[in-house]
Design a protein around this motif. Structure first.
Motif, PDB file in Angstrom:
ATOM      1  N   ALA A 168     -38.748 -25.725 -15.733  1.00 39.78           N
ATOM      2  CA  ALA A 168     -38.946 -24.486 -16.488  1.00 39.78           C
ATOM      3  C   ALA A 168     -40.274 -24.510 -17.247  1.00 39.78           C
ATOM      4  N   ALA A 169     -40.530 -25.603 -17.980  1.00 40.13           N
ATOM      5  CA  ALA A 169     -41.762 -25.705 -18.764  1.00 40.13           C
ATOM      6  C   ALA A 169     -42.982 -25.698 -17.860  1.00 40.13           C
ATOM      7  N   ALA A 170     -42.906 -26.386 -16.731  1.00 33.58           N
ATOM      8  CA  ALA A 170     -44.057 -26.460 -15.827  1.00 33.58           C
ATOM      9  C   ALA A 170     -44.357 -25.115 -15.185  1.00 33.58           C
ATOM     10  N   ARG A 171     -43.308 -24.376 -14.820  1.00 36.57           N
ATOM     11  CA  ARG A 171     -43.541 -23.050 -14.227  1.00 36.57           C
ATOM     12  C   ARG A 171     -44.212 -22.123 -15.228  1.00 36.57           C
ATOM     13  N   THR A 172     -43.772 -22.166 -16.486  1.00 36.40           N
ATOM     14  CA  THR A 172     -44.390 -21.333 -17.518  1.00 36.40           C
ATOM     15  C   THR A 172     -45.838 -21.741 -17.753  1.00 36.40           C
ATOM     16  N   ALA A 173     -46.082 -23.033 -17.768  1.00 34.21           N
ATOM     17  CA  ALA A 173     -47.452 -23.517 -17.958  1.00 34.21           C
ATOM     18  C   ALA A 173     -48.338 -23.119 -16.780  1.00 34.21           C
ATOM     19  N   LEU A 174     -47.777 -23.153 -15.585  1.00 37.40           N
ATOM     20  CA  LEU A 174     -48.555 -22.779 -14.405  1.00 37.40           C
ATOM     21  C   LEU A 174     -48.973 -21.311 -14.476  1.00 37.40           C
ATOM     22  N   LEU A 175     -48.113 -20.466 -14.996  1.00 38.67           N
ATOM     23  CA  LEU A 175     -48.477 -19.059 -15.184  1.00 38.67           C
ATOM     24  C   LEU A 175     -49.657 -18.936 -16.155  1.00 38.67           C
ATOM     25  N   THR A 176     -49.684 -19.811 -17.155  1.00 43.49           N
ATOM     26  CA  THR A 176     -50.803 -19.812 -18.101  1.00 43.49           C
ATOM     27  C   THR A 176     -52.090 -20.234 -17.405  1.00 43.49           C
ATOM     28  N   VAL A 177     -52.024 -21.280 -16.598  1.00 44.27           N
ATOM     29  CA  VAL A 177     -53.212 -21.749 -15.871  1.00 44.27           C
ATOM     30  C   VAL A 177     -53.765 -20.639 -14.979  1.00 44.27           C
ATOM     31  N   ASP A 178     -52.874 -19.861 -14.378  1.00 42.55           N
ATOM     32  CA  ASP A 178     -53.318 -18.782 -13.498  1.00 42.55           C
ATOM     33  C   ASP A 178     -54.087 -17.696 -14.253  1.00 42.55           C
ATOM     34  N   ARG A 179     -53.977 -17.682 -15.571  1.00 43.81           N
ATOM     35  CA  ARG A 179     -54.691 -16.687 -16.373  1.00 43.81           C
ATOM     36  C   ARG A 179     -56.095 -17.138 -16.758  1.00 43.81           C
ATOM     37  N   ILE A 180     -56.464 -18.389 -16.472  1.00 42.67           N
ATOM     38  CA  ILE A 180     -57.805 -18.859 -16.815  1.00 42.67           C
ATOM     39  C   ILE A 180     -58.805 -18.215 -15.873  1.00 42.67           C
ATOM     40  N   ASP A 181     -59.741 -17.485 -16.431  1.00 42.88           N
ATOM     41  CA  ASP A 181     -60.708 -16.712 -15.657  1.00 42.88           C
ATOM     42  C   ASP A 181     -61.918 -17.591 -15.337  1.00 42.88           C
ATOM     43  N   PRO A 182     -62.214 -17.835 -14.045  1.00 41.25           N
ATOM     44  CA  PRO A 182     -63.347 -18.711 -13.707  1.00 41.25           C
ATOM     45  C   PRO A 182     -64.700 -18.137 -14.102  1.00 41.25           C
ATOM     46  N   ALA A 183     -64.751 -16.847 -14.400  1.00 42.07           N
ATOM     47  CA  ALA A 183     -66.016 -16.232 -14.809  1.00 42.07           C
ATOM     48  C   ALA A 183     -66.260 -16.364 -16.312  1.00 42.07           C
ATOM     49  N   ARG A 184     -65.282 -16.931 -17.036  1.00 40.36           N
ATOM     50  CA  ARG A 184     -65.420 -17.080 -18.480  1.00 40.36           C
ATOM     51  C   ARG A 184     -65.384 -18.555 -18.859  1.00 40.36           C
ATOM     52  N   ARG A 185     -65.875 -18.883 -20.060  1.00 36.93           N
ATOM     53  CA  ARG A 185     -65.901 -20.262 -20.520  1.00 36.93           C
ATOM     54  C   ARG A 185     -64.500 -20.690 -20.959  1.00 36.93           C
TER      55      ARG A 185
END
Length: 326
Positions: A45-62
């Motif tokens: 459960a915790a890893a799936r939620t964290a993975l959703l957060t990682v997917d929000r990291i924008d490669p065009a931003r710092r």
């Protein structure tokens, strides 16, 4: 964390700095995604939620510097199969996302408070690296003093842009935040929070000397960030952590890696003081001569005692050209 080899340079180069940073960020995000996937086996459960957060990291931003600390600590926890420690880091990742702090797009200058996650990382890093117990721990800055110190730092960055636009451009690419503390080392960076620079607050405010010293401190710490990124693309030294030799800065002997960091930064400082001398700074010429002398101390030590890689030889040659041509 391994990265592909980008352009290396001794002189400050904003384009090369951007390439280095973006490659580090690409690996950061890819690793975090892998770590979260692995963690799903025991913490679904915790890893799936964290993975959703990682997917929000924008490669065009710092990416915010604290993500590097999460990266390192989560990797360590997974390797040790420490379920509790892994859960803490997954929660950290989710909380950063919930606070909308996954990115830090513009350089931030703030006082040290000792409570933020980044400040805690730096306090721990300083304590672990201070083998002789000679560095006072960083402390929070009085609010009124902090405002003056932030203004001085802003003046230093503006002056740096006038004197050395390329150095200022590299700072803009590599430095995400500058944290001003009472106590602590004069300046410190760490790959654990790549992009954060912690500086000891100047004892005085408002003078040209303070602005000049802050320019030098920011230049030096940006050099360390550039070298952190380079050495993740290529080690530059085959024997980076073998043996200790006389350092061009400080009294304690350093490993070849430590001497490389000092020597690389000294080449940059030599360039800065040469430009300040030409701009009329009355103390810059003497400082230029001193930094150049120290550079050649470190340079000779590395040539005699270290085993540079092919890229390392190239970087050292470029550093010598920079120091002698300034």
């Amino acid at each position: 964390m391994t990265v592909s080899v980008p352009r290396f340079t001794a002189a400050p180069d904003p384009a090369a700095a951007l390439e280095l940073r973006r490659e580090l960020e690409r690996v950061l995000v890819a690793d975090l995604r892998t770590f979260c996937t692995v963690a799903q086996r025991s913490l679904p459960a915790a890893a799936r939620t964290a993975l959703l957060t990682v997917d929000r990291i924008d490669p065009a931003r710092r990416a915010t510097p604290f993500l590097y600390a999460v990266h390192q600590d989560l990797r360590t926890a997974l390797r040790a199969q420490d379920r509790a420690a892994a859960l803490v880091q997954l929660d950290h990742l989710v909380l950063v996302g919930q606070a909308d702090e996954l990115h830090l797009d513009t350089l931030r200058i703030r006082p040290f408070d000792g409570f933020s996650p980044v400040d805690e990382v730096f306090t721990r890093t300083i304590a672990e690296s201070d083998e002789e117990g000679s560095v006072p721990p960083p402390r929070a800055v009085d609010a009124a003093v902090a405002r003056a110190a932030v203004l001085d730092t802003e003046r230093a960055l503006a002056r740096l842009a006038e004197v050395d636009p390329d150095q200022a451009g590299e700072v803009a690419e590599l430095v995400a935040e500058i944290v001003l503390a009472d106590g602590g080392p004069l300046g410190i960076t760490t790959l654990r929070c790549f992009g954060t620079v912690q500086l000891r607050r100047p004892p005085r405010t408002g003078s040209p000397a303070v602005v000049r010293d802050l320019m030098a401190a920011v230049t030096q710490e940006a050099a360390h960030l550039a070298l952190f990124a380079m050495t993740h693309a290529d080690p530059l030294l085959h024997d980076a952590h073998e043996g200790r030799h006389a350092s061009p800065v400080g009294r304690a002997p350093r490993t070849p890696y430590g001497i490389l960091h000092a020597t690389f930064a000294l080449a940059r400082l030599t360039r800065l003081y040469a430009r300040l001398a030409r701009a009329g700074d009355p103390e810059a010429a003497a400082r230029h001569a001193e930094q150049r002398r120290r550079f050649h101390h470190g340079y000779r030590t590395l040539l005699r005692h270290a085993r540079p890689t092919e890229a390392g030889h190239d970087v050292l040659r470029r550093c010598a050209d920079l120091a002698d041509g300034s």
